[in-house]
Write a protein that holds these residues in place. Structure first.
Motif, short mmCIF file in Angstrom:
data_model
loop_
_atom_site.label_atom_id
_atom_site.label_comp_id
_atom_site.label_asym_id
_atom_site.label_seq_id
_atom_site.Cartn_x
_atom_site.Cartn_y
_atom_site.Cartn_z
N TYR A 5 0.83 -1.21 0.00
CA TYR A 5 0.00 0.00 0.00
C TYR A 5 0.86 1.26 0.00
O TYR A 5 0.56 2.24 -0.68
N MET A 6 1.96 1.22 0.74
CA MET A 6 2.85 2.37 0.79
C MET A 6 3.53 2.59 -0.57
O MET A 6 3.61 3.71 -1.06
N LEU A 7 4.00 1.52 -1.21
CA LEU A 7 4.63 1.64 -2.52
C LEU A 7 3.64 2.09 -3.58
O LEU A 7 3.99 2.87 -4.48
N LEU A 8 2.42 1.62 -3.48
CA LEU A 8 1.39 2.03 -4.42
C LEU A 8 1.10 3.53 -4.26
O LEU A 8 0.99 4.26 -5.26
N ALA A 9 1.01 4.00 -3.05
CA ALA A 9 0.75 5.42 -2.80
C ALA A 9 1.92 6.27 -3.30
O ALA A 9 1.71 7.33 -3.92
N ILE A 10 3.14 5.82 -3.05
CA ILE A 10 4.31 6.57 -3.50
C ILE A 10 4.36 6.61 -5.03
O ILE A 10 4.66 7.66 -5.62
N SER A 11 4.04 5.51 -5.68
CA SER A 11 4.07 5.50 -7.15
C SER A 11 3.00 6.41 -7.74
O SER A 11 3.23 7.06 -8.77
N VAL A 12 1.83 6.49 -7.11
CA VAL A 12 0.79 7.39 -7.58
C VAL A 12 1.23 8.84 -7.41
O VAL A 12 1.03 9.68 -8.30
N VAL A 13 1.87 9.15 -6.29
CA VAL A 13 2.35 10.51 -6.06
C VAL A 13 3.43 10.88 -7.08
O VAL A 13 3.41 11.98 -7.65
N VAL A 14 4.34 9.98 -7.36
CA VAL A 14 5.40 10.25 -8.35
C VAL A 14 4.79 10.44 -9.73
O VAL A 14 5.20 11.34 -10.48
N ALA A 15 3.81 9.61 -10.09
CA ALA A 15 3.14 9.75 -11.39
C ALA A 15 2.44 11.11 -11.49
O ALA A 15 2.49 11.76 -12.54
N LEU A 16 1.78 11.55 -10.43
CA LEU A 16 1.11 12.84 -10.44
C LEU A 16 2.11 13.99 -10.56
O LEU A 16 1.83 15.00 -11.24
N VAL A 17 3.27 13.85 -9.94
CA VAL A 17 4.31 14.88 -10.05
C VAL A 17 4.80 14.98 -11.49
O VAL A 17 4.94 16.09 -12.04
N PHE A 18 5.06 13.84 -12.13
CA PHE A 18 5.51 13.87 -13.52
C PHE A 18 4.42 14.40 -14.44
O PHE A 18 4.70 15.14 -15.39
N PHE A 19 3.17 14.06 -14.18
CA PHE A 19 2.06 14.57 -15.00
C PHE A 19 1.94 16.08 -14.84
O PHE A 19 1.74 16.80 -15.83
N ALA A 21 4.35 18.14 -14.06
CA ALA A 21 5.50 18.74 -14.74
C ALA A 21 5.28 18.77 -16.25
O ALA A 21 5.64 19.75 -16.93
N PHE A 22 4.66 17.74 -16.79
CA PHE A 22 4.36 17.70 -18.22
C PHE A 22 3.36 18.79 -18.58
O PHE A 22 3.54 19.50 -19.58
N ILE A 23 2.30 18.94 -17.79
CA ILE A 23 1.28 19.95 -18.07
C ILE A 23 1.89 21.34 -18.00
O ILE A 23 1.62 22.20 -18.85
N ILE A 24 2.73 21.60 -17.01
CA ILE A 24 3.37 22.91 -16.87
C ILE A 24 4.28 23.19 -18.06
O ILE A 24 4.30 24.31 -18.60
N SER A 25 5.02 22.19 -18.52
CA SER A 25 5.92 22.39 -19.65
C SER A 25 5.15 22.63 -20.95
O SER A 25 5.59 23.41 -21.79
N VAL A 26 4.01 21.98 -21.12
CA VAL A 26 3.19 22.21 -22.32
C VAL A 26 2.62 23.61 -22.30
O VAL A 26 2.63 24.33 -23.31
N LYS A 27 2.12 24.06 -21.15
CA LYS A 27 1.53 25.40 -21.05
C LYS A 27 2.58 26.49 -21.19
O LYS A 27 2.26 27.60 -21.64
N SER A 28 3.81 26.22 -20.84
CA SER A 28 4.84 27.24 -20.96
C SER A 28 5.46 27.29 -22.35
O SER A 28 6.30 28.14 -22.63
N GLY A 29 5.04 26.39 -23.26
CA GLY A 29 5.52 26.43 -24.64
C GLY A 29 6.79 25.64 -24.87
O GLY A 29 7.48 25.86 -25.85
N GLN A 30 7.11 24.72 -24.00
CA GLN A 30 8.33 23.94 -24.13
C GLN A 30 8.33 23.10 -25.41
O GLN A 30 9.37 22.89 -26.02
#
Length: 70
Positions: A5-19, A21-30
């Motif tokens: 459960y802890m590893l699953l929660a950590i992996s979801v948090v990491v996935a949300l962080v990368f998502f 970062a992707f959204i921010i980079s798209v909106k900034s015109g990267q």
């Protein structure tokens, strides 16, 4: 079982962080392409082939050949 459960929660948090970062980079015109439009004018335009006239525009009568004894 608690570690799963802890590893699953950590992996979801990491996935949300990368998502996020992707959204921010798209909106900034990267990912905007600024090079291709400046180079596109250097190339010739491709020729567009004209389509053949449709059968409804030009009616063709079939040729009937019969074998008649001579």
């Amino acid at each position: 079982m608690n570690i799963i459960y802890m590893l699953l929660a950590i992996s979801v948090v990491v996935a949300l962080v990368f998502f996020a970062a992707f959204i921010i980079s798209v909106k900034s015109g990267q990912y905007d392409d600024v090079y291709t439009p400046s180079v596109r004018m250097l190339f010739d335009d491709e020729l567009v082939k004209e389509t053949a006239p449709k059968a409804t525009e030009k009616e063709e009568k079939p040729i009937i050949i019969t074998n008649q004894p001579t």
